[in-house]
Enzyme design. Structure first.
Site, PDB file in Angstrom:
ATOM      1  N   ASN A   7      69.930  -2.272  -9.533  1.00  0.00           N
ATOM      2  CA  ASN A   7      70.798  -3.148  -8.731  1.00  0.00           C
ATOM      3  C   ASN A   7      71.061  -4.388  -9.574  1.00  0.00           C
ATOM      4  O   ASN A   7      70.167  -5.219  -9.772  1.00  0.00           O
ATOM      5  CB  ASN A   7      70.143  -3.515  -7.402  1.00  0.00           C
ATOM      6  N   GLU A  34      75.478  -2.772  -6.307  1.00  0.00           N
ATOM      7  CA  GLU A  34      76.008  -4.139  -6.196  1.00  0.00           C
ATOM      8  C   GLU A  34      76.793  -4.538  -7.443  1.00  0.00           C
ATOM      9  O   GLU A  34      76.560  -5.593  -8.027  1.00  0.00           O
ATOM     10  CB  GLU A  34      74.892  -5.153  -5.895  1.00  0.00           C
ATOM     11  N   ASP A 150      68.953   1.335  -4.505  1.00  0.00           N
ATOM     12  CA  ASP A 150      68.343   0.251  -3.737  1.00  0.00           C
ATOM     13  C   ASP A 150      68.300   0.702  -2.279  1.00  0.00           C
ATOM     14  O   ASP A 150      69.315   0.679  -1.595  1.00  0.00           O
ATOM     15  CB  ASP A 150      69.178  -1.018  -3.911  1.00  0.00           C
ATOM     16  N   ASN A 152      66.494  -0.679   0.069  1.00  0.00           N
ATOM     17  CA  ASN A 152      66.207  -1.787   0.990  1.00  0.00           C
ATOM     18  C   ASN A 152      65.132  -1.397   2.010  1.00  0.00           C
ATOM     19  O   ASN A 152      65.200  -1.769   3.184  1.00  0.00           O
ATOM     20  CB  ASN A 152      67.482  -2.275   1.679  1.00  0.00           C
ATOM     21  N   ASP A 221      63.400  -0.294  -4.680  1.00  0.00           N
ATOM     22  CA  ASP A 221      64.302   0.575  -5.458  1.00  0.00           C
ATOM     23  C   ASP A 221      63.545   1.856  -5.771  1.00  0.00           C
ATOM     24  O   ASP A 221      62.482   1.822  -6.412  1.00  0.00           O
ATOM     25  CB  ASP A 221      64.737  -0.147  -6.730  1.00  0.00           C
ATOM     26  N   ASP A 250      68.105 -10.076  -9.484  1.00  0.00           N
ATOM     27  CA  ASP A 250      66.854 -10.215  -8.729  1.00  0.00           C
ATOM     28  C   ASP A 250      66.112  -8.873  -8.627  1.00  0.00           C
ATOM     29  O   ASP A 250      64.942  -8.848  -8.246  1.00  0.00           O
ATOM     30  CB  ASP A 250      67.066 -10.864  -7.350  1.00  0.00           C
ATOM     31  N   HIS A 251      66.783  -7.774  -8.969  1.00  0.00           N
ATOM     32  CA  HIS A 251      66.138  -6.459  -9.081  1.00  0.00           C
ATOM     33  C   HIS A 251      65.906  -6.134 -10.554  1.00  0.00           C
ATOM     34  O   HIS A 251      66.593  -6.669 -11.427  1.00  0.00           O
ATOM     35  CB  HIS A 251      67.030  -5.347  -8.508  1.00  0.00           C
TER      36      HIS A 251
END
Length: 260
Positions: A7, A34, A150, A152, A221, A250-251
């Site tokens: 991501n 993303e 991802d 989530n 993930d 951030d991933h």
DNA sequence: ATGACCACGTATCGTGGA
């Protein structure tokens, strides 16, 4: 074959960090989430110059997924079946063809679902039902496949540094974790947990509150492998050091090495 | 104890993320 999920939190913001990681990690296939870009604005040249075939399913500003592959990609399909009114770009599939076999690669960006409860959480749960239906179809077709991206979803308490702080969050609520567990119970394998046990393994650290420096992370993930694909699993690792690089997402990337 | 970020768009803030 090395297959990764990443991501990237915006292709424009990651135009330097992503190629740098590709050059170092040298994955054969990557599913991206993303990309935050429409298809026409995606910088295909960055990847084609490195020998990747590029397939995107983009959207303005938000979401957006893509597949990069050094092997040919066949039968590309965009969007998760099951809701014609869903216009969010969160799912792409393609078949990666090697000399010996074929693998269906599914790249996904599962809805966040916050705030929960509420309509966004309902959308997440419905999306997970659609994903399970898709997995059931692929299982019935008996083509080896993997679903990476991802999710989530924090599967277990050990997948968060501070599980108590996620108690009421859409990523950790029992209703969402149950949907994830139902995917596993179809016979899919969480590749990372097939190779590594115990706490302290994360794929996301928030930009806020010094989460990286405090190692306040979560593992969201994931690679889920079909039974035939799981037979090929040699290794699964998280490239955590990427989080400490220049202008990081951030991933961080997660990858599998398959005997394929 | 507490506060703290980042990306995108047509933008100088609102929205979304997790």
């Amino acid at each position: 074959m090395k297959i990764a999920t990443f991501n990237i939190n915006g292709i424009k913001a990651r135009a330097e960090a992503l190629p740098a990681w590709l050059d170092a990690a040298k994955p054969d296939v990557v599913v991206l989430q993303e990309i935050k870009s429409v298809d026409d604005a995606f910088p295909r040249d960055l990847f084609e110059d490195r020998g990747y075939n590029v397939e995107t399913h983009g959207q303005k500003s938000f979401n957006g997924v893509a597949i990069l592959s050094k092997h040919p990609l066949e039968d590309v399909s965009r969007g998760l079946p099951g809701d014609d009114d869903d216009d969010q770009s969160r799912y792409i599939e393609a078949t990666v063809v090697d000399d010996h076999a074929a693998l269906r690669v599914c790249g996904l960006y599962l809805p966040n679902g916050n705030p929960a409860p509420g309509p966004k959480f309902d959308y997440k749960l419905a999306w997970m039902d659609r994903l399970r239906a898709r997995a059931e179809t692929l299982l019935a077709e008996e083509m080896p496949f993997l679903m990476a991206g991802d999710y989530n979803i924090i599967p277990q308490a050990e997948d968060a540094a501070k599980p108590d702080s996620w108690r009421d969050d859409a990523l950790f609520r029992p209703a969402a974790r149950e949907k994830f567990r139902r995917l596993l119970n179809l016979g899919l394998t969480d590749a990372f947990r097939a190779r590594t046990q115990g706490p302290g393994h994360y794929s996301f650290w928030d930009y806020q509150a010094g989460a990286w420096n405090r190692n306040n992370g979560i593992r969201i993930d994931h690679f889920l492998l079909s039974p035939a694909c799981a037979d090929w699993l040699r290794d699964c690792q998280i490239d955590r050091d990427v989080r400490g690089g220049d202008k990081p997402s951030d991933h961080v990337p997660v990858w599998v090495d398959l005997d394929f």
